[in-house]
Motif scaffolding. Structure first.
Motif, mmCIF file in Angstrom:
data_model
loop_
_atom_site.group_PDB
_atom_site.id
_atom_site.type_symbol
_atom_site.label_atom_id
_atom_site.label_comp_id
_atom_site.label_asym_id
_atom_site.label_seq_id
_atom_site.Cartn_x
_atom_site.Cartn_y
_atom_site.Cartn_z
ATOM 1 N N LYS A 1 0.916 -1.255 0.060
ATOM 2 C CA LYS A 1 0.024 -0.037 0.131
ATOM 3 C C LYS A 1 0.948 1.246 -0.036
ATOM 4 O O LYS A 1 0.636 2.144 -0.941
ATOM 5 C CB LYS A 1 -0.989 0.090 1.021
ATOM 6 N N SER A 2 1.717 1.430 0.648
ATOM 7 C CA SER A 2 2.681 2.486 1.091
ATOM 8 C C SER A 2 3.538 2.679 -0.319
ATOM 9 O O SER A 2 3.781 3.784 -0.852
ATOM 10 C CB SER A 2 3.349 2.347 2.284
ATOM 11 N N ALA A 3 3.855 1.448 -0.663
ATOM 12 C CA ALA A 3 4.862 1.467 -1.959
ATOM 13 C C ALA A 3 4.225 1.932 -2.943
ATOM 14 O O ALA A 3 4.738 2.927 -3.959
ATOM 15 C CB ALA A 3 5.255 0.000 -2.123
ATOM 16 N N TRP B 1 -5.036 8.403 2.390
ATOM 17 C CA TRP B 1 -4.815 7.864 3.704
ATOM 18 C C TRP B 1 -4.466 6.451 3.601
ATOM 19 O O TRP B 1 -5.242 5.556 3.248
ATOM 20 C CB TRP B 1 -6.139 8.040 4.594
ATOM 21 N N ASP B 2 -3.118 6.359 3.869
ATOM 22 C CA ASP B 2 -2.685 5.276 3.762
ATOM 23 C C ASP B 2 -2.720 4.289 4.992
ATOM 24 O O ASP B 2 -1.944 4.826 5.968
ATOM 25 C CB ASP B 2 -1.046 5.244 3.221
ATOM 26 N N MET B 3 -3.354 3.398 5.114
ATOM 27 C CA MET B 3 -3.643 2.764 6.535
ATOM 28 C C MET B 3 -2.548 1.602 6.715
ATOM 29 O O MET B 3 -2.152 1.086 5.984
ATOM 30 C CB MET B 3 -4.920 1.961 6.087
ATOM 31 N N TYR C 1 11.293 -2.184 4.019
ATOM 32 C CA TYR C 1 9.838 -2.534 4.395
ATOM 33 C C TYR C 1 9.701 -1.623 5.723
ATOM 34 O O TYR C 1 10.233 -2.133 6.528
ATOM 35 C CB TYR C 1 9.473 -4.079 4.368
ATOM 36 N N LEU C 2 8.774 -0.528 5.867
ATOM 37 C CA LEU C 2 8.534 0.094 6.905
ATOM 38 C C LEU C 2 7.052 -0.383 6.993
ATOM 39 O O LEU C 2 6.086 0.385 6.331
ATOM 40 C CB LEU C 2 8.733 1.548 6.857
ATOM 41 N N SER C 3 6.614 -1.034 8.082
ATOM 42 C CA SER C 3 5.288 -1.247 8.025
ATOM 43 C C SER C 3 4.408 -0.139 8.705
ATOM 44 O O SER C 3 4.718 0.358 9.862
ATOM 45 C CB SER C 3 5.007 -2.567 8.776
ATOM 46 N N THR C 4 3.581 0.467 8.413
ATOM 47 C CA THR C 4 2.820 1.723 8.609
ATOM 48 C C THR C 4 2.241 1.501 9.849
ATOM 49 O O THR C 4 1.466 0.463 9.976
ATOM 50 C CB THR C 4 1.794 2.118 7.405
ATOM 51 N N VAL C 5 2.204 2.277 11.039
ATOM 52 C CA VAL C 5 1.163 2.401 11.876
ATOM 53 C C VAL C 5 0.163 3.488 11.785
ATOM 54 O O VAL C 5 0.624 4.521 11.541
ATOM 55 C CB VAL C 5 2.204 2.675 13.339
#
Ligand SMILES: Nc1nc2c(ncn2[C@@H]2O[C@H](COP(=O)(O)OP(=O)(O)OP(=O)(O)O)[C@@H](O)[C@H]2O)c(=O)[nH]1
Ligand SMILES: [Mg+2]
Lengths: 640, 163
Positions: B16-18, B57-59, B32-36
Motif C-alpha cells: 500500500k505504502s509503496a 490515507w495510507d492505512m 519495508y517499513l510497516s505503517t502504524v
C-alpha cells in the motif's frame, strides 16, 4: 409504585393501550341499555318471543352496539374520535397517564436517539451552542477582567515609551508597536469537513507562513482519530486545543464540520466566543452542503468572509498617531530661525580674537559627524546665537564647545534635528537601531553596504536585516557571516532525541522502566525543539520507528514493532503535541535485510527464525525532520 | 477545487505504502517499513481538464480479521484494496476488507489492486477472472516498476469525479 405496576398491562398490549381508558364511555351506555332487560329469565320460548316482539328494536340496537364494541376496526375508529378529549380529561384528573406513558416515551426517545443521533445533535446544536457558550463566558468573565487590567496598565506605560522611540528613530509607530506588543495573532483558519477531513476553506493572515492546507487538514483529522483510538474515553475524547511550538491550534467543533485556528500567543475568551458563534453560524448556513459534500469545496468559497473575520491580530495598545502639526513643528521653527539668523548675522559682525576663536570653534564642531553649522551670529553685547543641524545620534555640540573652553553663557544654541548620511553616522544609527549582540561585528563601507558577522538569534537576524535596510544610508545588508546559535542548539537537541533508544521487555509494547527517564527527557527535548523551531518558522515532523528482536515469527515481530511505535506516539500526543508523527514498525531488523534482497517478497510469515533476539533490538527510535515553511526564504538560507 | 479522500486498505505488507510512494513521488524502496495508524499524502491529478486533489490515507495493514478498525474510512470517497499477488491469503483479507469498507463508506468507487506484478504470483489468473466476473474491478500493478500505478489512480479519480 402500585400505580406503575398497574400500567404494565397497558404496555403489554401496545395495540390497545387506550382501551383501558376509553371503554368507560360506551360501557356505561351499555349498562344503562341492558339494565331493563337483564334480570328476566330466558328459558320460556313464549317469553322469548314476547321479548323479541317487545324489544326487537332494542335488541337490534343492542346487537349493533355489541358489534361495534367487538369489531376492532370500528372500535378504533370511534375511539379515535374521543381519544384526545379522554387523554385531556384524565390528565386533568390525576398523574396516572404520565406514569403509564413515561417509560414508553423514554424508551422511544432512546431508541430514536440511538438510531440517528446526528438528527438530534443537529436539531439541538443551534439551541445548545449559544447556551453553553454563555455559561462558560459567565464563569470566566470575572477572572478575565482582572487579568486584562494588568495587561493594559503595563502596556500603556510601554506605549508612551514606544511613542518616544518612534519619534526618535523615525520608524513608523505602528511598526514599532507591532514588534513590541503582539498579544496574540490568529494566523490561519481551516474550515474542515469533519467526516472526510478534507479542507473546505483556508484563510490566512498576510505574510504568514503556511503549510499545505489539504495535508494539515487531513493530518489534524487523522491525529484526532488516532488520539480517539488511543485514549478512547466514553466521550470519544476530542482534542480541542493542541500545541505546536509557539503556535496553538484551537479546534471548534460543529456537528459536521470544524474550525481549526492556528494562533500565536494567548487568545482571549472573546475570540473563542466569536469562533464558537462563527462555527454555529456556518453549521447552520452550510448544513445541507455539508451533508451533501462530495469533495467540491467551491460551495464553501463564500465562507472566506466569515473566516477572514476571525483572522485577528491583537495588540495591547495601538494608540493614536501623532497629529501632523506636532511632527512639522521642529521644521517650521527651524526655517523661521534660519531666516532671522541671516539678518542678525549681518547686523552684528565684529572682528576680534575672541570672536575668531569662537568662529573657529563653531566651525570645527560643525565638522563633527552628524553636526552641521547652519548659522551663527554675534549681537551687540557679544552674545552668540548659533544654529546647528544635529543628527539625533551625534555628540552634543554644547559638550564639544565646553571641551574647547567656551563659556556656555556666551551663546544661545538652537538645534535642528536632521538625518546625516555620513558613514560614521549611518554606522552609529544602524548600531543603535539593530542593537547587535556582543558577538556580532559590524562593518559599513562607503558604498552603502552593511556587513554583519558573528552569532545571533534567527529572530534578531531577520529583524535586523529588515530594520537596517529601512535606515537612511543603508543600501545593502550582507548577513552571510551570521549564524544563529539556535541552529546549533536545534542540532544538539535533535541529536539528543535521535540518540534516544527506548528499550522494551520481551514481547511487550510498554518500555522498560529503566528507560522512563530517558524517554521523558527525549519528549521534553522534542517539545523544546517544536518551540524553538516554531519561532524560526520551521515545522517539525517526527518519525517513530519500532523494532523487534528476531525471536518469534515475523508476523508477530512486525506487530510488536508497530505496537511499540504506537505507544511512543500516543505518549507524545497525550502530552498535547500535535506534531505530525509518522509511525512505522520495522519488525525484526534481519527481515528487512532479507526483504531488501528479494524485493520485499515473502517476508517469512509465520516462520520461526533461528535467530535469538537480544534486548538491544527491542527498541523504538526517533527521527526528527525539519521543514522550512515557504515564506521566510531568509531563514532557509541561514539554515543551510 | 475538488478534493477527494481516498483510502488504501489491504493486508500487511502488500505494498500500500509503496504504491502511494510510487504514485505521489515516483520512487520505490525495497525497505519495508510497516505503517502504524495512517500516513497522509496528497497528489493533484488532472482528469479531463479538471484538477482533482487526492488526499491519500495510507492505512496500517492487518492480517487478523477480528482486529480490523475501519474508523479511518469514515468519509472516504474512494478506496483501493491491495492484494500481494505472491501471497494468496492476502486476497481473502482483501475481500473481507472490501466488504467492510463498502459497509462503512457506502457504495463508493474502488478497485482491487493485485500488486507485485514484477514477481511470480501465487494468485492465479483463473481466480482473478472469476472475481472480475462478480463485478469487482481488478488492476494488476507493480509499485516497483510503476506498472499501471498512475492508470489505477487516474481511473479511480475519474470514477470519483462522476460521483
Ligand atoms: N517486488 C516488489 N516489491 C514490492 C512491491 N510493492 C511493495 N513491495 C515491497 O513490499 C514490502 C511491503 O511494502 P509496503 O508498501 O510497505 O506494504 P504496506 O502494504 O504498506 O504494509 P503495511 O503498512 O505494513 O500494511 C516492501 O518491502 C516493498 O518494498 C512491488 O510491486 N514489487
Ligand atoms: Mg504501509
Amino acid at each position: 409504585m402500585s400505580d406503575r405496576a398497574g400500567s404494565v398491562s397497558l404496555n403489554g398490549e401496545p395495540e390497545t393501550p387506550t382501551l383501558g381508558e376509553v371503554p368507560d364511555i360506551p360501557a356505561r351506555t351499555g349498562e344503562n341499555t341492558v339494565a331493563g332487560a337483564g334480570p328476566r329469565p330466558d328459558g320460556d320460548p313464549a317469553f322469548q318471543r314476547l321479548r323479541e316482539l317487545l324489544f326487537l328494536r332494542e335488541m337490534e340496537l343492542l346487537r349493533a352496539l355489541e358489534k361495534r364494541l367487538d369489531d376492532p376496526v370500528q372500535h378504533a375508529r370511534e375511539t379515535s374520535e374521543v381519544i384526545a378529549e379522554a387523554v385531556l380529561l384524565r390528565a386533568q384528573k390525576d398523574n396516572m397517564l404520565y406514569t403509564a406513558l413515561e417509560p414508553m416515551a423514554e424508551k422511544l426517545f432512546k431508541e430514536a436517539l440511538r438510531r440517528s443521533p446526528m438528527d438530534f445533535v443537529n436539531a439541538l446544536f443551534p439551541i445548545m451552542g449559544p447556551a453553553i457558550r454563555r455559561s462558560i463566558a459567565e464563569t470566566f468573565r470575572s477572572m478575565l477582567e482582572g487579568f486584562h487590567k494588568t495587561v493594559e496598565l503595563v502596556f500603556s506605560w510601554k506605549g508612551l515609551r514606544w511613542r518616544w522611540e518612534a519619534l526618535r528613530t523615525g520608524m513608523s509607530f505602528s511598526e514599532l508597536v507591532l514588534l513590541h506588543t503582539l498579544l496574540y495573532r490568529v494566523e490561519q483558519i481551516f474550515f474542515i469537513h469533519a467526516e472526510t477531513g478534507l479542507v473546505l476553506n483556508h484563510v490566512f493572515d498576510e505574510g504568514v507562513a503556511t503549510q499545505d492546507a489539504d495535508m494539515v487538514s487531513a493530518m489534524l483529522t487523522a491525529i484526532q482519530d488516532f488520539a480517539r483510538d488511543c485514549f478512547a474515553s466514553e466521550q470519544g475524547g476530542s482534542l480541542d486545543s493542541l500545541q505546536l511550538g509557539e503556535f496553538g491550534i484551537l479546534v471548534e467543533r460543529g456537528t459536521t464540520a470544524y474550525l481549526a485556528c492556528v494562533v500565536r500567543g494567548t487568545v482571549p475568551l472573546e475570540f473563542k466566543q466569536k469562533l464558537r458563534d462563527t462555527m454555529i453560524a456556518m453549521q447552520i448556513k452550510y448544513a445541507d452542503d455539508l451533508n451533501a459534500f462530495t469533495g467540491d469545496s467551491g460551495k464553501f468559497a463564500a465562507s472566506r468572509w466569515e473566516l477572514e473575520d476571525l483572522l485577528d491580530t491583537r495588540l495591547a495598545d495601538t494608540g493614536a498617531p501623532l497629529p501632523l502639526w506636532v511632527k512639522l513643528m521642529p521644521m517650521a521653527v527651524g526655517l523661521l530661525l534660519a531666516a532671522g539668523a541671516g539678518y542678525w548675522w549681518y547686523e552684528a559682525r565684529q572682528r576680534d580674537i575672541e570672536r575668531r576663536y569662537m568662529e573657529e570653534s563653531l566651525v570645527q564642531v560643525g565638522k563633527e559627524p552628524g553636526i552641521l553649522l547652519v548659522e551663527a551670529r554675534r549681537d551687540d553685547v557679544n552674545h552668540w546665537e548659533v544654529i546647528y543641524q544635529k543628527d539625533p545620534l551625534a555628540k552634543d555640540p554644547k559638550t564639544l564647545l565646553d571641551a574647547r573652553g567656551i563659556d556656555p553663557g556666551t551663546y544661545t544654541m538652537l538645534l535642528i534635528p536632521f538625518v546625516s548620511y555620513e558613514t560614521d553616522m549611518v554606522t552609529r544609527r544602524v548600531k543603535e537601531r539593530i542593537d547587535p549582540p556582543e558577538n556580532v561585528s559590524m562593518e559599513f563601507d562607503g558604498d552603502g553596504t552593511l556587513r554583519l558577522r558573528g552569532k545571533a538569534s534567527m529572530g534578531w537576524i531577520l529583524q535586523a536585516r529588515q530594520e537596517a535596510l529601512a535606515l537612511p544610508g543603508v543600501e545593502k545588508v550582507d548577513m552571510s557571516g551570521l549564524t544563529d546559535p539556535r541552529i546549533d542548539e536545534l542540532k544538539r537537541m535533535i541529536a539528543l532525541v535521535e540518540g534516544t533508544v527506548v528499550e522494551f521487555p520481551l514481547g511487550k509494547d510498554v518500555p522498560v522502566p529503566e528507560d522512563a527517564g530517558k524517554l521523558a527527557r527525549a519528549m521534553d527535548t522534542l517539545s523544546a525543539i517544536e518551540k524553538l523551531a516554531g519561532g524560526m518558522n520551521v515545522s517539525v515532523n517526527l518519525t517513530v520507528y519500532g523494532h523487534a528482536d528476531a525471536t518469534g515469527n515475523d508476523k508477530r515481530n512486525y506487530e510488536i514493532s508497530q505496537a511499540r511505535a504506537r505507544t511512543i506516539a500516543a505518549m507524545l500526543y497525550a502530552r498535547g503535541s500535535s506534531m505530525p508523527i509518522a509511525m512505522y514498525g520495522l519488525g525484526a531488523d534481519y527481515a528487512n535485510r532479507e526483504g531488501a534482497e528479494n524485493g520485499g517478497k515473502n517476508h517469512p510469515r509465520g516462520e520461526t527464525s533461528e535467530y535469538t533476539g537480544d534486548r538491544a533490538s527491542r527498541k523504538v527510535e526517533l527521527k526528527v525532520h525539519l521543514a522550512q515553511l515557504p515564506s521566510d526564504a531568509g531563514v532557509l538560507n541561514l539554515l543551510r | 477545487m475538488i478534493n477527494k479522500k481516498v483510502c488504501m486498505i489491504g493486508a500487511f505488507s502488500v505494498g500500500k505504502s509503496a504504491l502511494v510512494e510510487r504514485f505521489v513521488r515516483s520512487v520505490f524502496s525495497d525497505r519495508y517499513l510497516s505503517t502504524v495508524g495512517v500516513k497522509i499524502s496528497k497528489k493533484t491529478v488532472n482528469v479531463d481538464d479538471t484538477d482533482l486533489t487526492v488526499v491519500l490515507w495510507d492505512m496500517e495493514g492487518k492480517d487478523d480479521f477480528a482486529d480490523v478498525n475501519m474508523s479511518y474510512l469514515r468519509g472516504a470517497m474512494g478506496f483501493f484494496v491491495v492484494v500481494d499477488g505472491t501471497r494468496k491469503e492476502t486476497l481473502d483479507m482483501a475481500l473481507h476488507l472490501r466488504k467492510l469498507a463498502l459497509d462503512k463508506a457506502g457504495d463508493i468507487p474502488h478497485a482491487m489492486l493485485i500488486n507485485k506484478a514484477d514477481l511470480k504470483w501465487e494468485v492465479t489468473d483463473d481466480q482473478l477472472a472469476s472475481l472480475e466476473a462478480t463485478g469487482i474491478p481488478i488492476i494488476r500493478t507493480s509499485a516497483k516498476t510503476g506498472h499501471a500505478v498512475e492508470e489505477a489512480f487516474v481511473s479511480l479519480a475519474r470514477a470519483m469525479m462522476k460521483d
